[in-house]
Design a protein around this motif. Structure first.
Motif, PDB file in Angstrom:
ATOM      1  N   SER A 199      23.432  -5.786  78.240  1.00 29.57           N
ATOM      2  CA  SER A 199      22.585  -4.797  78.496  1.00 29.57           C
ATOM      3  C   SER A 199      21.714  -4.681  77.120  1.00 29.57           C
ATOM      4  N   THR A 249      21.071 -16.711  76.429  1.00 27.75           N
ATOM      5  CA  THR A 249      20.051 -16.958  77.477  1.00 27.75           C
ATOM      6  C   THR A 249      19.960 -15.485  78.178  1.00 27.75           C
ATOM      7  N   TYR A 300      19.009 -12.731  75.984  1.00 28.78           N
ATOM      8  CA  TYR A 300      18.359 -12.056  75.491  1.00 28.78           C
ATOM      9  C   TYR A 300      16.968 -12.374  75.952  1.00 28.78           C
ATOM     10  N   LYS A 301      15.896 -11.273  75.355  1.00 26.02           N
ATOM     11  CA  LYS A 301      14.615 -11.249  75.661  1.00 26.02           C
ATOM     12  C   LYS A 301      13.868 -12.790  75.434  1.00 26.02           C
ATOM     13  N   PRO A 302      13.263 -13.270  76.006  1.00 23.08           N
ATOM     14  CA  PRO A 302      12.839 -14.859  75.715  1.00 23.08           C
ATOM     15  C   PRO A 302      11.809 -14.526  74.497  1.00 23.08           C
ATOM     16  N   THR A 303      10.804 -13.263  74.774  1.00 22.52           N
ATOM     17  CA  THR A 303       9.749 -13.216  73.573  1.00 22.52           C
ATOM     18  C   THR A 303      10.405 -13.029  72.197  1.00 22.52           C
ATOM     19  N   THR A 304      11.665 -12.372  72.305  1.00 21.70           N
ATOM     20  CA  THR A 304      12.147 -12.074  70.842  1.00 21.70           C
ATOM     21  C   THR A 304      13.041 -13.328  70.403  1.00 21.70           C
ATOM     22  N   VAL A 337       9.013 -19.366  75.084  1.00 24.13           N
ATOM     23  CA  VAL A 337       9.184 -18.539  76.260  1.00 24.13           C
ATOM     24  C   VAL A 337       9.159 -19.047  77.702  1.00 24.13           C
ATOM     25  N   LEU A 339       8.114  -5.878  71.096  1.00 23.55           N
ATOM     26  CA  LEU A 339       7.167  -6.927  71.250  1.00 23.55           C
ATOM     27  C   LEU A 339       6.335  -6.885  70.029  1.00 23.55           C
ATOM     28  N   MET A 345      19.287  -7.530  76.440  1.00 23.26           N
ATOM     29  CA  MET A 345      17.985  -7.632  77.255  1.00 23.26           C
ATOM     30  C   MET A 345      17.143  -6.465  76.982  1.00 23.26           C
ATOM     31  N   GLU A 346      17.590  -5.339  76.023  1.00 23.99           N
ATOM     32  CA  GLU A 346      16.536  -4.443  76.092  1.00 23.99           C
ATOM     33  C   GLU A 346      16.087  -4.193  74.810  1.00 23.99           C
ATOM     34  N   GLY A 382      14.658  -5.068  71.079  1.00 25.47           N
ATOM     35  CA  GLY A 382      13.699  -6.025  70.202  1.00 25.47           C
ATOM     36  C   GLY A 382      12.167  -5.777  70.642  1.00 25.47           C
TER      37      GLY A 382
END
Length: 304
Positions: free
Chosen positions: A14, A253, A255-259, A227, A22, A17-18, A20
């Motif tokens: 959690s 995998t 983790y946020k792709p953008t970060t 991304v 943009l 994913m949350e 970081g």
């Protein structure tokens, strides 16, 4: 699955994913913020003397100035470079291949490519115009923000340089051997957020290389590709994530792709690599870089 390295932060899916925010990836050109105090004018003069005039980068000098005297910095610097040198006025638009100097008795920010001036004020008992500008630069330029800390007697710039790194930018500090007063650059280095510690002429060389970097020029495209690329057996992204998983025990995998993209793009820039494939190969050959990437990805998880 192996255990995370000793003393590494505990993280869970959690959090990954949350955390970081943009950062911008669409700034039109890089801006270099340079903070200096005592002895800094000499260092900055040496730096810009070694810069070409067509970098396509804007240079902004945040010099600690006497609040009671008119600044002659623009005239002094204009004698050592053919780049236009401006003392900033409120609402001035930043332009590439030009030098900007903060006026006396002000603090300055950059918002949507426009300089904003305000009366200087103390933050926690100190005047820190470098930190104020770096914080705004990180937001305005994202991965195209570059920070340099030169000679000076206090710690201004150290906090702001962390913001630049978190946004995906690149950071420099003047080396102790060449700084007339080393407190300011040494404080920046002590944060662990400085990428290069160099004399001024070598900083100029690296800034020139960065300005020519295809990774920086095409950063929006590169981050978009990272991304959109799914980790699949045999591809570069899967190799990178597998090396991280093997070394740290964490499956990134989640983790946020953008970060992830922003962090990898920054590492490409630092090592002057131009593709995910080159970086995956570099990681295989340099195990310490896997740990460095891991620590940088978790930059928002670790409390300051």
């Amino acid at each position: 699955m192996t255990s995370p390295p000793e003393n590494s932060p505990e993280v869970n899916a959690s959090e990954l994913m949350e955390i970081g925010p943009l950062a911008k990836t669409d700034a039109p050109f890089p801006v270099v913020g340079i903070v200096a105090s005592a002895g800094g004018l000499e260092a900055f003069t040496e730096l810009i003397r070694h810069l070409p005039t067509d970098t396509g980068v804007a240079f902004v000098l945040i010099q600690h100035l006497s609040p009671d005297h008119e600044s002659l910095l623009s005239e002094i610097l204009g004698k050592v470079t053919e780049m236009p040198v401006h003392q900033v006025q409120d609402q001035m638009v930043v332009e590439p291949s030009q030098i900007y100097v903060i006026p006396p008795n002000t603090q300055m920010t950059l918002v949507d490519g426009i300089f904003h001036l305000a009366p200087r004020q103390k933050i926690q008992g100190r005047y820190v115009p470098g930190d104020v500008f770096f914080d705004s630069l990180a937001v305005d330029r994202g991965n195209k923000a570059i920070a340099v800390v030169l000679s000076g007697m206090d710690g201004d710039g150290a906090q702001g340089i962390k913001a630049i790194k978190e946004a995906g930018g690149v950071t420099f500090a003047q080396c102790e051997a060449t700084a007339r007063f080393d407190s300011m650059p040494n404080t920046a280095v002590a944060t662990g957020s400085v990428d290069f510690v160099l004399p001024p002429h070598a900083i100029a060389t690296e800034l020139t290389k960065l300005s020519r970097s295809l990774v920086l020029q095409r950063s929006e495209l590169i981050q978009s590709q990272i991304v959109q690329e799914l980790p699949q057996p045999g591809n570069a992204l899967e190799t990178i994530l597998a090396l991280l998983r093997t070394t740290t025990g964490i499956d990134f995998t989640l983790y946020k792709p953008t970060t992830i993209a922003r962090r990898i793009q920054r590492r490409l820039l630092l090592y002057k690599l131009e593709s995910l494939e080159e970086y995956a190969q570099y990681l295989k050959q340099h195990p310490a870089e896997v740990q460095a990437l891991y620590e940088e990805i978790l930059i928002h998880v670790i409390p300051t």
